[in-house]
Design a protein around this motif. Structure first.
Motif, PDB file in Angstrom:
ATOM      1  N   LEU A 179      -6.844 -26.899  -4.319  1.00 13.25           N
ATOM      2  CA  LEU A 179      -6.376 -27.997  -3.477  1.00 13.25           C
ATOM      3  C   LEU A 179      -4.906 -27.823  -3.104  1.00 13.25           C
ATOM      4  N   PHE A 180      -4.098 -27.384  -4.053  1.00 11.19           N
ATOM      5  CA  PHE A 180      -2.672 -27.175  -3.796  1.00 11.19           C
ATOM      6  C   PHE A 180      -2.486 -26.087  -2.750  1.00 11.19           C
ATOM      7  N   ASN A 184      -0.911 -26.710   1.049  1.00 15.06           N
ATOM      8  CA  ASN A 184       0.366 -26.073   1.364  1.00 15.06           C
ATOM      9  C   ASN A 184       0.204 -24.704   2.033  1.00 15.06           C
ATOM     10  N   GLU A 185      -1.023 -24.412   2.488  1.00 15.52           N
ATOM     11  CA  GLU A 185      -1.319 -23.214   3.275  1.00 15.52           C
ATOM     12  C   GLU A 185      -0.886 -21.933   2.568  1.00 15.52           C
ATOM     13  N   ILE A 186      -1.313 -21.802   1.318  1.00 16.96           N
ATOM     14  CA  ILE A 186      -1.041 -20.589   0.539  1.00 16.96           C
ATOM     15  C   ILE A 186      -2.345 -19.809   0.430  1.00 16.96           C
ATOM     16  N   PRO A 187      -2.429 -18.628   0.996  1.00 13.26           N
ATOM     17  CA  PRO A 187      -3.674 -17.858   0.948  1.00 13.26           C
ATOM     18  C   PRO A 187      -4.125 -17.605  -0.489  1.00 13.26           C
ATOM     19  N   ASN A 193       3.570 -18.377  -5.569  1.00 12.90           N
ATOM     20  CA  ASN A 193       4.951 -18.560  -5.112  1.00 12.90           C
ATOM     21  C   ASN A 193       5.264 -17.795  -3.832  1.00 12.90           C
ATOM     22  N   SER A 194       4.258 -17.257  -3.181  1.00 14.88           N
ATOM     23  CA  SER A 194       4.493 -16.386  -2.027  1.00 14.88           C
ATOM     24  C   SER A 194       5.096 -17.110  -0.836  1.00 14.88           C
ATOM     25  N   THR A 195       4.966 -18.440  -0.768  1.00 13.59           N
ATOM     26  CA  THR A 195       5.521 -19.183   0.364  1.00 13.59           C
ATOM     27  C   THR A 195       6.770 -19.982  -0.012  1.00 13.59           C
ATOM     28  N   GLY A 196       7.336 -19.691  -1.185  1.00 21.23           N
ATOM     29  CA  GLY A 196       8.613 -20.313  -1.513  1.00 21.23           C
ATOM     30  C   GLY A 196       8.615 -21.272  -2.689  1.00 21.23           C
TER      31      GLY A 196
END
Length: 250
Positions: A179-180, A184-187, A193-196
């Motif tokens: 869900l997270f 937050n559009e994390i593949p 942590n790839s998107t910050g």
């Protein structure tokens, strides 16, 4: 045998009735304190601390336990650096005002009033759980203040707070991560942590603060927990029927 069963029946009935009628009864505890130093009420520039939280009315070990954890939670929210030990919320409030006044005397050129506000409310009660929400707004100088939302979830019978492990099955963490990532559009194939974000060891963790409404479960990451202050609080709301299979206590 009937003589044994009859007392047993009434004993069971009595215990059942006691459980139904002895649920904690909450009132509101209010503590407000204002500094008299450099204070002009008409200009609303006074340093203050305001605490408004649920408080169990009646005596008894269970109720005292709930009140103790509420008190300690509020103390930890306001005195987040845990520099002092306080025996009560009144002591906490007085210390907050005393520290402000000492700072104002030492650094009169930075005389910006401090503010602390804690507001709590009972979100949800049932025979299985009592969920309480706390909203904090805190300013003690600096570039900006700090706000947070936190939760305590109590066992109505013992008054002890539940841990996440007691509330949820081990599979809930993986479900929450999906869900997270979606929110937050994390593949899925990328590190968390790839998107910050900055989860410790690049591994998803459930938030410290999880609350229960009647029809939903709230996952709350406050500022600085997994993202910068600029991101603010991150909240995921899960319909209760979707989370039901992962909840141990219902």
């Amino acid at each position: 045998m009937r003589k044994l069963l009859l007392p047993l029946f009434f004993t069971t009935l009595l215990i059942s009735c006691q459980k139904e009628t002895s649920a904690p009864e909450f009132e509101e505890l209010n503590i407000d304190q204002v500094s008299s130093q450099d204070c002009n009420p008409e200009e609303e520039n006074c340093a203050f601390i305001s605490i408004n939280v649920p408080w169990v009315k009646n005596a008894g070990a269970r109720n005292k336990t709930i009140n103790h954890y509420i008190e300690q939670h509020v103390i930890n929210l306001v005195d987040f650096q845990e520099e002092d030990e306080f025996g009560s919320l009144e002591e906490l409030s007085q210390n907050f005002i005393d520290n402000y006044e000492a700072s104002a005397r030492e650094f009169p050129e930075y005389n910006i009033p401090w503010e602390a506000s804690v507001n709590g409310r009972v979100l949800y009660t049932s025979p299985e759980i009592i969920s309480i929400e706390f909203n904090l707004a805190l300013f003690t100088g600096g570039a900006h203040g700090y706000t947070s939302r936190s939760y305590l979830n109590f066992d109505p019978e013992t008054g002890e707070p539940f841990s996440n492990e007691e509330l949820f099955t081990s599979e809930f963490k993986d479900y929450a991560e999906q869900l997270f990532r979606k929110k937050n559009e994390i593949p899925l194939e990328e590190p968390i942590n790839s998107t910050g974000y900055f989860f410790e060891n690049d591994s998803f963790q459930l938030p410290q603060n999880i609350g229960f409404h009647k029809n939903k479960v709230i996952l709350r990451y406050n500022a600085y927990e997994v993202a910068s202050y600029a991101e603010g609080g991150i909240q995921i709301e899960i319909p209760k029927e979707e989370a039901q299979d992962f909840i141990r206590i219902f």
